[in-house]
Design a protein around this motif. Structure first.
Motif, PDB file in Angstrom:
ATOM      1  N   ASP A  61       0.887  -1.107  -0.090  1.00  0.00           N
ATOM      2  CA  ASP A  61      -0.116  -0.159   0.075  1.00  0.00           C
ATOM      3  C   ASP A  61       0.926   1.226  -0.110  1.00  0.00           C
ATOM      4  O   ASP A  61       1.751   1.298   0.646  1.00  0.00           O
ATOM      5  CB  ASP A  61      -0.798   0.006   1.245  1.00  0.00           C
ATOM      6  N   VAL A  62       0.417   2.254  -0.786  1.00  0.00           N
ATOM      7  CA  VAL A  62       1.106   3.463  -0.411  1.00  0.00           C
ATOM      8  C   VAL A  62      -0.026   4.546  -0.540  1.00  0.00           C
ATOM      9  O   VAL A  62      -1.256   4.321  -0.708  1.00  0.00           O
ATOM     10  CB  VAL A  62       1.764   3.813  -2.068  1.00  0.00           C
ATOM     11  N   THR A  63       0.422   5.602   0.300  1.00  0.00           N
ATOM     12  CA  THR A  63      -0.665   6.812   0.608  1.00  0.00           C
ATOM     13  C   THR A  63      -0.217   8.092  -0.161  1.00  0.00           C
ATOM     14  O   THR A  63       1.010   8.472  -0.043  1.00  0.00           O
ATOM     15  CB  THR A  63      -0.859   7.037   2.101  1.00  0.00           C
ATOM     16  N   LEU A  64      -1.681   8.518  -0.936  1.00  0.00           N
ATOM     17  CA  LEU A  64      -0.962   9.941  -1.344  1.00  0.00           C
ATOM     18  C   LEU A  64      -1.626  10.956  -0.535  1.00  0.00           C
ATOM     19  O   LEU A  64      -2.631  10.696  -0.362  1.00  0.00           O
ATOM     20  CB  LEU A  64      -1.580  10.204  -2.804  1.00  0.00           C
ATOM     21  N   SER A  65      -1.114  11.737  -0.002  1.00  0.00           N
ATOM     22  CA  SER A  65      -1.653  12.681   0.979  1.00  0.00           C
ATOM     23  C   SER A  65      -1.170  14.250   0.858  1.00  0.00           C
ATOM     24  O   SER A  65      -0.158  14.396   0.285  1.00  0.00           O
ATOM     25  CB  SER A  65      -1.344  12.231   2.429  1.00  0.00           C
ATOM     26  N   GLY A  66      -1.818  15.112   1.618  1.00  0.00           N
ATOM     27  CA  GLY A  66      -1.274  16.364   1.548  1.00  0.00           C
ATOM     28  C   GLY A  66      -2.409  17.497   1.931  1.00  0.00           C
ATOM     29  O   GLY A  66      -3.251  17.128   2.503  1.00  0.00           O
ATOM     30  N   LYS A  67      -2.205  18.746   1.302  1.00  0.00           N
ATOM     31  CA  LYS A  67      -3.005  19.757   1.429  1.00  0.00           C
ATOM     32  C   LYS A  67      -3.568  20.339   0.217  1.00  0.00           C
ATOM     33  O   LYS A  67      -2.847  20.184  -0.924  1.00  0.00           O
ATOM     34  CB  LYS A  67      -2.285  20.857   2.354  1.00  0.00           C
ATOM     35  N   ILE A  68      -4.668  20.634   0.202  1.00  0.00           N
ATOM     36  CA  ILE A  68      -5.292  21.250  -1.061  1.00  0.00           C
ATOM     37  C   ILE A  68      -6.362  22.350  -1.042  1.00  0.00           C
ATOM     38  O   ILE A  68      -6.968  22.088   0.148  1.00  0.00           O
ATOM     39  CB  ILE A  68      -6.060  20.091  -1.914  1.00  0.00           C
ATOM     40  N   ARG A  69      -6.302  23.225  -1.762  1.00  0.00           N
ATOM     41  CA  ARG A  69      -7.026  24.282  -1.525  1.00  0.00           C
ATOM     42  C   ARG A  69      -7.505  24.866  -3.154  1.00  0.00           C
ATOM     43  O   ARG A  69      -6.672  24.827  -4.154  1.00  0.00           O
ATOM     44  CB  ARG A  69      -6.268  25.544  -0.837  1.00  0.00           C
ATOM     45  N   THR A  70      -8.748  25.604  -3.425  1.00  0.00           N
ATOM     46  CA  THR A  70      -8.994  26.087  -4.790  1.00  0.00           C
ATOM     47  C   THR A  70      -9.588  27.439  -4.154  1.00  0.00           C
ATOM     48  O   THR A  70     -10.075  27.602  -2.916  1.00  0.00           O
ATOM     49  CB  THR A  70     -10.274  25.579  -5.281  1.00  0.00           C
ATOM     50  N   SER A  71      -9.564  28.566  -4.980  1.00  0.00           N
ATOM     51  CA  SER A  71      -9.796  29.884  -4.828  1.00  0.00           C
ATOM     52  C   SER A  71     -11.503  30.179  -4.829  1.00  0.00           C
ATOM     53  O   SER A  71     -12.125  30.958  -4.137  1.00  0.00           O
ATOM     54  CB  SER A  71      -9.262  30.832  -5.946  1.00  0.00           C
ATOM     55  N   GLY A  72     -12.276  29.228  -5.302  1.00  0.00           N
ATOM     56  CA  GLY A  72     -13.613  29.052  -5.286  1.00  0.00           C
ATOM     57  C   GLY A  72     -14.157  27.711  -5.003  1.00  0.00           C
ATOM     58  O   GLY A  72     -13.350  26.726  -5.115  1.00  0.00           O
ATOM     59  N   ALA A  73     -15.349  27.649  -4.453  1.00  0.00           N
ATOM     60  CA  ALA A  73     -15.828  26.224  -4.318  1.00  0.00           C
ATOM     61  C   ALA A  73     -15.672  25.319  -5.364  1.00  0.00           C
ATOM     62  O   ALA A  73     -16.185  25.773  -6.399  1.00  0.00           O
ATOM     63  CB  ALA A  73     -17.312  26.357  -3.683  1.00  0.00           C
ATOM     64  N   ALA A  74     -15.111  24.180  -5.475  1.00  0.00           N
ATOM     65  CA  ALA A  74     -14.768  23.299  -6.394  1.00  0.00           C
ATOM     66  C   ALA A  74     -14.575  21.941  -5.924  1.00  0.00           C
ATOM     67  O   ALA A  74     -14.179  21.644  -4.684  1.00  0.00           O
ATOM     68  CB  ALA A  74     -13.832  23.810  -7.373  1.00  0.00           C
ATOM     69  N   THR A  75     -14.572  20.919  -6.671  1.00  0.00           N
ATOM     70  CA  THR A  75     -14.151  19.438  -6.336  1.00  0.00           C
ATOM     71  C   THR A  75     -13.053  19.243  -7.038  1.00  0.00           C
ATOM     72  O   THR A  75     -12.645  19.797  -8.345  1.00  0.00           O
ATOM     73  CB  THR A  75     -15.365  18.495  -6.981  1.00  0.00           C
ATOM     74  N   VAL A  76     -12.000  18.712  -6.333  1.00  0.00           N
ATOM     75  CA  VAL A  76     -10.734  18.410  -7.008  1.00  0.00           C
ATOM     76  C   VAL A  76     -10.597  17.051  -6.852  1.00  0.00           C
ATOM     77  O   VAL A  76     -10.828  16.354  -5.796  1.00  0.00           O
ATOM     78  CB  VAL A  76      -9.691  18.854  -6.065  1.00  0.00           C
ATOM     79  N   ARG A  77     -10.088  16.455  -7.928  1.00  0.00           N
ATOM     80  CA  ARG A  77      -9.785  14.957  -7.837  1.00  0.00           C
ATOM     81  C   ARG A  77      -8.410  14.560  -7.704  1.00  0.00           C
ATOM     82  O   ARG A  77      -7.769  15.443  -8.121  1.00  0.00           O
ATOM     83  CB  ARG A  77     -10.456  14.347  -9.094  1.00  0.00           C
ATOM     84  N   PHE A  78      -8.033  13.315  -7.412  1.00  0.00           N
ATOM     85  CA  PHE A  78      -6.678  13.104  -7.485  1.00  0.00           C
ATOM     86  C   PHE A  78      -6.710  11.361  -7.688  1.00  0.00           C
ATOM     87  O   PHE A  78      -7.591  10.767  -7.313  1.00  0.00           O
ATOM     88  CB  PHE A  78      -6.088  13.317  -6.148  1.00  0.00           C
ATOM     89  N   ALA A  79      -5.589  10.905  -7.938  1.00  0.00           N
ATOM     90  CA  ALA A  79      -5.212   9.568  -8.329  1.00  0.00           C
ATOM     91  C   ALA A  79      -3.642   9.093  -8.351  1.00  0.00           C
ATOM     92  O   ALA A  79      -3.002   9.997  -8.122  1.00  0.00           O
ATOM     93  CB  ALA A  79      -5.601   9.276  -9.834  1.00  0.00           C
ATOM     94  N   VAL A  80      -3.798   7.851  -8.048  1.00  0.00           N
ATOM     95  CA  VAL A  80      -2.307   7.064  -8.038  1.00  0.00           C
ATOM     96  C   VAL A  80      -2.479   6.370  -9.385  1.00  0.00           C
ATOM     97  O   VAL A  80      -3.400   5.382  -9.444  1.00  0.00           O
ATOM     98  CB  VAL A  80      -2.118   6.289  -6.836  1.00  0.00           C
ATOM     99  N   LEU A  81      -1.440   6.239 -10.232  1.00  0.00           N
ATOM    100  CA  LEU A  81      -1.785   5.325 -11.325  1.00  0.00           C
ATOM    101  C   LEU A  81      -0.370   4.586 -11.389  1.00  0.00           C
ATOM    102  O   LEU A  81       0.774   5.073 -11.046  1.00  0.00           O
ATOM    103  CB  LEU A  81      -1.787   6.452 -12.716  1.00  0.00           C
ATOM    104  N   GLU A  82      -0.670   3.616 -12.307  1.00  0.00           N
ATOM    105  CA  GLU A  82       0.576   2.597 -12.296  1.00  0.00           C
ATOM    106  C   GLU A  82       0.767   2.780 -13.922  1.00  0.00           C
ATOM    107  O   GLU A  82      -0.066   2.468 -14.646  1.00  0.00           O
ATOM    108  CB  GLU A  82       0.329   1.172 -12.078  1.00  0.00           C
ATOM    109  N   TRP A  83       2.087   3.108 -14.203  1.00  0.00           N
ATOM    110  CA  TRP A  83       2.545   2.650 -15.769  1.00  0.00           C
ATOM    111  C   TRP A  83       3.197   1.363 -15.911  1.00  0.00           C
ATOM    112  O   TRP A  83       4.078   0.834 -14.909  1.00  0.00           O
ATOM    113  CB  TRP A  83       3.708   3.502 -15.837  1.00  0.00           C
ATOM    114  N   THR A  84       2.551   0.434 -16.493  1.00  0.00           N
ATOM    115  CA  THR A  84       2.865  -0.862 -16.902  1.00  0.00           C
ATOM    116  C   THR A  84       3.668  -1.163 -18.200  1.00  0.00           C
ATOM    117  O   THR A  84       4.087  -2.150 -18.360  1.00  0.00           O
ATOM    118  CB  THR A  84       1.751  -1.934 -16.757  1.00  0.00           C
ATOM    119  N   GLY A  85       3.786  -0.165 -18.850  1.00  0.00           N
ATOM    120  CA  GLY A  85       4.869  -0.025 -20.117  1.00  0.00           C
ATOM    121  C   GLY A  85       6.256  -0.128 -19.535  1.00  0.00           C
ATOM    122  O   GLY A  85       6.784  -0.282 -18.591  1.00  0.00           O
TER     123      GLY A  85
END
Length: 184
Positions: A61-85
């Motif tokens: 398992d890995v954990t992507l974490s941190g702090k995030i902010r937008t200037s207006g109300a908004a939904t932010v998405r985030f992902a952990v991807l694997e490159w298999t090439g």
């Protein structure tokens, strides 16, 4: 590429990138993306982790974490991807269709050589620095990890997205610790 090996992702055109200092108590710096186009667009940022650093996470398992902010109300998405090439020969533009609401390869993300290890989202209030964390299990096929965050909807000109993120071993986010300048 811009701040600390991150690179910008945009739906249609270039954005502004800068670094913020003294954002809040315990948040000395953040990456800022500024939507600088007259036409609204989605935007984000990603970082490719080298194969030598990614392969050690296989089967863990890995954990992507941190702090995030937008200037207006908004939904932010985030992902952990694997490159298999081929290791360290990663396609940096991992987005196939910015308007897809299905966050899988062949929909939002590219089809070839990508596995979505995990995705998450947060509905943010305007100008509120918010914690986020996302746990992903890395498969044995992973050659490179890619972490990415982006706006779910198109943002108007001058809108900002600020982020500070880290990827670490394990299924729990730990507090951010400033790098020791002497070690760096």
């Amino acid at each position: 590429y811009h701040v600390d090996q991150w690179y910008a992702l945009t739906q249609t055109a270039a954005i502004g990138v800068s670094t913020l200092s003294d954002v809040a108590n315990g948040v000395p710096k953040m990456l800022r993306l500024t939507q600088s186009q007259a036409a609204a667009q989605r935007m984000g940022s990603a970082q490719i982790i080298e194969a030598s650093a990614s392969k050690v996470y296989r089967g863990s398992d890995v954990t992507l974490s941190g702090k995030i902010r937008t200037s207006g109300a908004a939904t932010v998405r985030f992902a952990v991807l694997e490159w298999t090439g081929t290791a360290d020969a990663v396609t940096s533009d991992v987005v196939l269709s910015w308007t897809s609401g299905t966050f899988t390869p062949g929909n939002f993300f590219l089809t070839s050589n990508l596995v979505v290890a995990a995705t998450g989202s947060l509905a943010l209030s305007a100008n509120a620095v918010t914690d986020f964390a996302l746990v992903a299990t890395v498969s044995s096929a992973c050659n490179n990890l890619i972490v990415v965050f982006w706006t779910d909807a198109a943002l108007a000109q001058t809108a900002t997205l600020d982020c500070r993120a880290k990827l670490e071993w394990g299924g729990t986010a730990t507090p951010w610790v400033a790098p020791d300048p002497e070690i760096e």
